[in-house]
Structure formats: C-alpha cells, structure tokens
Scaffold this motif. Structure first.
Motif, PDB file in Angstrom:
ATOM      1  N   ASP A 330      34.335  -8.610  26.823  1.00 19.05           N
ATOM      2  CA  ASP A 330      34.870  -9.833  27.408  1.00 19.05           C
ATOM      3  C   ASP A 330      35.988 -10.402  26.533  1.00 19.05           C
ATOM      4  OD1 ASP A 330      33.163  -9.726  29.526  1.00 19.05           O
ATOM      5  OD2 ASP A 330      31.893 -11.410  28.914  1.00 19.05           O
ATOM      6  N   THR A 331      36.916 -11.092  27.168  1.00 12.92           N
ATOM      7  CA  THR A 331      37.986 -11.775  26.448  1.00 12.92           C
ATOM      8  C   THR A 331      37.634 -13.248  26.314  1.00 12.92           C
ATOM      9  OG1 THR A 331      39.671 -10.233  27.257  1.00 12.92           O
ATOM     10  CG2 THR A 331      40.430 -12.376  26.456  1.00 12.92           C
ATOM     11  N   ALA A 332      37.657 -13.757  25.079  1.00 14.25           N
ATOM     12  CA  ALA A 332      37.322 -15.159  24.833  1.00 14.25           C
ATOM     13  C   ALA A 332      38.404 -16.073  25.410  1.00 14.25           C
ATOM     14  CB  ALA A 332      37.180 -15.404  23.337  1.00 14.25           C
ATOM     15  N   MET A 333      37.984 -17.173  26.022  1.00 19.89           N
ATOM     16  CA  MET A 333      38.914 -18.186  26.495  1.00 19.89           C
ATOM     17  C   MET A 333      39.099 -19.212  25.376  1.00 19.89           C
ATOM     18  SD  MET A 333      38.731 -20.829  29.746  1.00 19.89           S
ATOM     19  CE  MET A 333      38.876 -19.530  30.971  1.00 19.89           C
ATOM     20  N   LEU A 334      40.267 -19.239  24.780  1.00 14.85           N
ATOM     21  CA  LEU A 334      40.520 -20.105  23.635  1.00 14.85           C
ATOM     22  C   LEU A 334      41.038 -21.476  24.031  1.00 14.85           C
ATOM     23  CD1 LEU A 334      42.346 -17.538  21.310  1.00 14.85           C
ATOM     24  CD2 LEU A 334      39.886 -18.030  21.459  1.00 14.85           C
ATOM     25  N   TRP A 335      41.825 -21.517  25.097  1.00 15.81           N
ATOM     26  CA  TRP A 335      42.533 -22.744  25.450  1.00 15.81           C
ATOM     27  C   TRP A 335      42.253 -23.132  26.902  1.00 15.81           C
ATOM     28  CZ3 TRP A 335      44.036 -23.765  20.752  1.00 15.81           C
ATOM     29  CH2 TRP A 335      44.514 -22.750  19.915  1.00 15.81           C
ATOM     30  N   VAL A 336      42.525 -24.366  27.218  1.00 14.13           N
ATOM     31  CA  VAL A 336      42.497 -24.785  28.621  1.00 14.13           C
ATOM     32  C   VAL A 336      43.537 -23.958  29.374  1.00 14.13           C
ATOM     33  CG1 VAL A 336      42.888 -26.683  30.228  1.00 14.13           C
ATOM     34  CG2 VAL A 336      41.778 -27.128  28.013  1.00 14.13           C
ATOM     35  N   PRO A 337      43.173 -23.289  30.463  1.00 14.75           N
ATOM     36  CA  PRO A 337      44.155 -22.448  31.185  1.00 14.75           C
ATOM     37  C   PRO A 337      45.284 -23.291  31.756  1.00 14.75           C
ATOM     38  CG  PRO A 337      42.111 -22.658  32.431  1.00 14.75           C
ATOM     39  CD  PRO A 337      41.836 -23.247  31.080  1.00 14.75           C
ATOM     40  N   ASP A 338      46.398 -22.627  32.042  1.00 17.55           N
ATOM     41  CA  ASP A 338      47.559 -23.333  32.584  1.00 17.55           C
ATOM     42  C   ASP A 338      47.227 -24.054  33.883  1.00 17.55           C
ATOM     43  OD1 ASP A 338      49.048 -22.399  30.458  1.00 17.55           O
ATOM     44  OD2 ASP A 338      49.911 -20.710  31.563  1.00 17.55           O
ATOM     45  N   SER A 339      46.252 -23.534  34.613  1.00 19.16           N
ATOM     46  CA  SER A 339      45.854 -24.163  35.874  1.00 19.16           C
ATOM     47  C   SER A 339      44.866 -25.306  35.665  1.00 19.16           C
ATOM     48  CB  SER A 339      45.222 -23.124  36.802  1.00 19.16           C
ATOM     49  OG  SER A 339      44.074 -22.544  36.187  1.00 19.16           O
ATOM     50  N   GLY A 340      44.491 -25.564  34.412  1.00 20.69           N
ATOM     51  CA  GLY A 340      43.532 -26.611  34.113  1.00 20.69           C
ATOM     52  C   GLY A 340      44.165 -27.992  34.097  1.00 20.69           C
ATOM     53  N   PRO A 341      43.344 -29.028  34.039  1.00 19.20           N
ATOM     54  CA  PRO A 341      43.863 -30.395  34.055  1.00 19.20           C
ATOM     55  C   PRO A 341      44.490 -30.782  32.721  1.00 19.20           C
ATOM     56  CG  PRO A 341      41.486 -30.425  33.765  1.00 19.20           C
ATOM     57  CD  PRO A 341      41.868 -28.985  33.995  1.00 19.20           C
TER      58      PRO A 341
END
Length: 443
Positions: A330-341
């Motif tokens: 799995d790839t860790a999600m480090l940041w709020v995605p660009d589609s996030g608020p």
C-alpha cells in the motif's frame, strides 16, 4: 541489499543471488518521497533539532550530500510542514530529542526508507512549554500553538486567551482560566461553589490527523500575571519497514503558569498529534499526547497508527488511538489530497493576507497592519467545502482581551467544480496584535 547481474562461478553463488532477490522482493508499504536524501539520523546523546535551519522549498525535493543544507530537511509552506527524508533513524543511549521551532511553527514529518528505532530510555519530545510570569508566550511543540501571555496590570480585564483552534479563554474573574481543547474535552473540577468553571472544551481536527496539527494554548489566570501552557506539537513518522518504539514519543501540552490555586493558576495547553505509519510497528514503549496540568487536564491530543502488523505491546495516552490496517505494498497517504477540503483567510479589513503567515507579533512585523478601528471584515475562502458547512473565524488578542469566535456567512460562490466559496464575517477589534484563524466544520 541489491542483486547485481554477473556471471556465477558455482552453485553456492547462485543460491546467494537467489536469496538476495528474495529479500529485495519483500512487499513493504510505499512512503512517497522516502528516498533517504537527508541521510541517516543516528542520535546517541541529547539533541535539539533546529527546524529553523530548513530551507524553504517543495517537500519532495532532494538535497545533495555536498550541500550545506544536507540533513536539514525542507520547509514546504504549501504543506505547512518541515519534511526530512532519512534512510534510517536510530535514537539510542538514553538520548532525548527535542526541536527548536521553525518561524512558522510547522509540524515535523519524517519519511524513512528503512527502519526507525527509538530505544528504551530514549525520548522523542514535541512537548509545549509551561506558562510563565515573564510576559512571554509559551512556545508550543512544532505544529502546536502558543499559550497566552501574562500582560501587565492587576485585575481580570488583563487576562488573555491561548492561541489555536481550541485555545483556552483567559479568566473572567470567576475562577481559573480556560484549559485548551483538541481531541477531546477538558476535565474541570471547580474549587468550590464560588468559582464556577470556565474551561473551553473545543474539539477540533479529525482522527486521521490530516492535516497534521498539534495542540492549542491555555488562557492566563484571573490576575493576568501568569501565562497559559502551550500546546503539544505534531509529528508524522512514516517508515517503509519497521518502526520500533521501545522508548517514548510524546507531544504533551504545557502546564499553566502559577501556583495551584484559583487566583493564580493559568490554563494548560492541550495534547498534540502523533501519527505513525510503518510496515511493522513494534516495541513496548509509550506514545503520549495529553494536556498539561497539575490536577485536572486540558483536552487530550490525537494518536494515529497505520500499519500492516503490530506486536500490540505499545502503551497509549490517550488510551484509544485511531488504528488503520494497511496491506503490504500500500502507498501511505501523507497529505490531504488535492480534492480534499481547504480553508484560508484571504483578507482582513480589505488587505490581502500572505500565503505563509507567521503571526510574529512584532518580531518581524505584522502579517497585516490596519489603522485603529473598532471592527474589521474578514474574508475566508474555502475549496471543496459544501455550502452547508460551518465556517468559524476566531480572533485572539496578544494581550489585554479575550478571544472572540463568530460564524461566517457564505457571500459568493466563485466556482462550482471545484467548489470555491467566499465567506465573510465582521470581527470586533482591540488595539495591539491579534491572531485570526478560520476553521471549517463539515456536515
């Protein structure tokens, strides 16, 4: 270990090469940016890591080993984080590791391509400072918020509030000052019937610690001569292999200044945030993110674990961390995605705000300077946030005044996809410095 192409002289060498290939095929998690470009962090004595030395840039930019900035990390204002990309981390020999804040007070991110080891007896600390009587704001751990000042002058009118989304109000003369909130409400036990509780129990952030954020500061006492404790900081440690915590990782709020009684005690800072991502999380150490107080506590912080496996031996305070299973590869999600608020204050009193505000309170100049006035219009811009959301704007004076929080009104929709909305609110103003923050509560 790497497998190389070469001619094998005999069977034993062939078996060794196959073993090397098998080791390389291990399906660890993937940590974006974890390429070891900041080298090895090997600590065997008490060490202060100076985050102010980090050059400003993009978080996944590599630094050459010959550069004077090698090993100093990178401050990325768009992510609001000081990011280090280590090949491995080792803290041993009863060492304690602390941090000196970046001027932005951004949190810390360690991206590690190999293993992380924090030995028994060692401490990785992002604690906030305790309050004081020197008219100085208590400094938070990186990613946290400052405690209230201790302004001059007697009387409850001089008490001040702590900073941050859950900053505690200063005392209004009816008891102790406000204890900051974060991942939960603060406990308050009034001394007697004459001293009604006045603790701010604000909960903010979310269990994912996306975005990464620390604790808030406590308010000053009823006489205004003792400042509040600062909030605990915030750290993300993401290791592609094993994270072994046999020692302590802590991000505690600072204790409020003053002796323990209803006339002098200031509010404590709330606990910070600790987010750990690794293929394997092991060890019998402690992860701690609690509020700072002598007797009753401000709001606790947040702890988040994301892992393929764990040995279950760690001790947590608060006792119920958020735990998310991962699969190998799995790839860790480090940041709020660009589609996030997202949300930011774009103007105050008609003046544009900087994209990387510092709230330096005079140390290097104000982010926005206004003529003396009684109120200002604050404009907030949100992206990927619903019309039905609530946007709250908080103004916290540096001294001589209490925090004010009001709800903004959606005034203009700039775009539908992605949804971009502007919100406005009128905020009363006292003279002197103040910090303004905005946050979104989504339905």
């Amino acid at each position: 270990m790497k497998a190389h192409r070469h001619i094998l002289p005999h069977t034993l060498a062939a078996l060794a090469a196959l073993a090397a290939l098998a080791l390389d095929a291990r399906a660890d998690i993937i940590v974006p940016g974890a390429n070891g470009s900041d080298g090895v962090l090997n600590i065997t004595e008490n060490t202060v890591i100076d985050l102010s030395l980090a050059p400003t840039g993009v978080w996944n930019t590599n630094t050459a080993a010959s550069s004077p900035n090698f090993g100093r990390g990178t401050y990325d204002p768009a992510k609001w984080a000081v990011v280090f990309k280590y090949s491995s981390v080792s803290i041993r020999s009863n060492a304690t590791v602390t941090f000196k804040n970046h001027p932005s007070r951004a949190p810390v991110v360690w991206l590690v391509s190999g293993n992380v080891v924090i030995d028994a007896g060692c401490v990785l600390s992002l604690d906030g400072q305790s309050g004081n009587s020197l008219q100085l704001l208590a400094e938070p751990g990186p990613g946290g918020f400052r405690g209230s000042g201790s302004p001059l002058g007697p009387g409850p009118v001089t008490s001040a509030s702590g900073f941050g989304p859950g900053g505690g109000p200063g005392s209004r003369g009816d008891g102790e000052s406000g204890f900051a909130g974060h991942g939960g409400t603060s406990d308050y036990w009034p001394w007697d019937g004459r001293h009604a509780p006045y603790a701010y129990n604000g909960i903010y952030g979310n269990p994912s610690l996306l975005p990464l954020i620390g604790g808030s500061g406590g308010g000053s006492n009823r006489h205004g001569n003792q400042g509040g404790g600062a909030g605990g900081g915030a750290i993300l440690i993401a290791a592609q292999r094993t994270l072994n915590v046999s020692g302590v990782v802590q991000a505690n709020g600072g204790i409020g200044g003053g002796p323990w009684d209803s006339n002098h005690m200031s509010g404590g800072g709330s606990g910070g945030g600790v987010r750990l991502i690794a293929n394997d999380i092991v060890g019998g150490g402690r992860i701690v993110a609690v509020g700072g107080a002598y007797w009753y506590t401000p709001g606790p912080g947040r702890i988040r674990l994301e892992r393929v496996s764990t040995d279950g031996g760690l001790v947590f305070l608060p006792a119920s961390p958020s735990v998310v299973p991962l699969q190998s590869g799995d790839t860790a999600m480090l940041w709020v995605p660009d589609s996030g608020p997202s949300v930011r204050v774009i103007s105050i009193g008609g003046k544009s705000t900087p994209t990387d505000p510092r709230a330096a309170f005079g140390a290097t100049g104000a982010d926005v300077s206004l003529a003396q006035t009684t109120s200002v219009k604050v404009i907030v811009e949100t992206t990927n946030v619903e019309n039905s959301a609530t946007v709250r704007v908080r103004m916290t004076p540096r001294a001589q005044g209490h925090l004010i929080e009001r709800e903004a009104t959606a005034s203009e929709i700039l775009n539908e996809s992605p949804k971009v909305i502007r919100w406005t609110v009128d905020m009363p103003v006292n003279g002197g410095y103040a910090a303004i923050q905005a946050r979104v509560i989504r339905p």
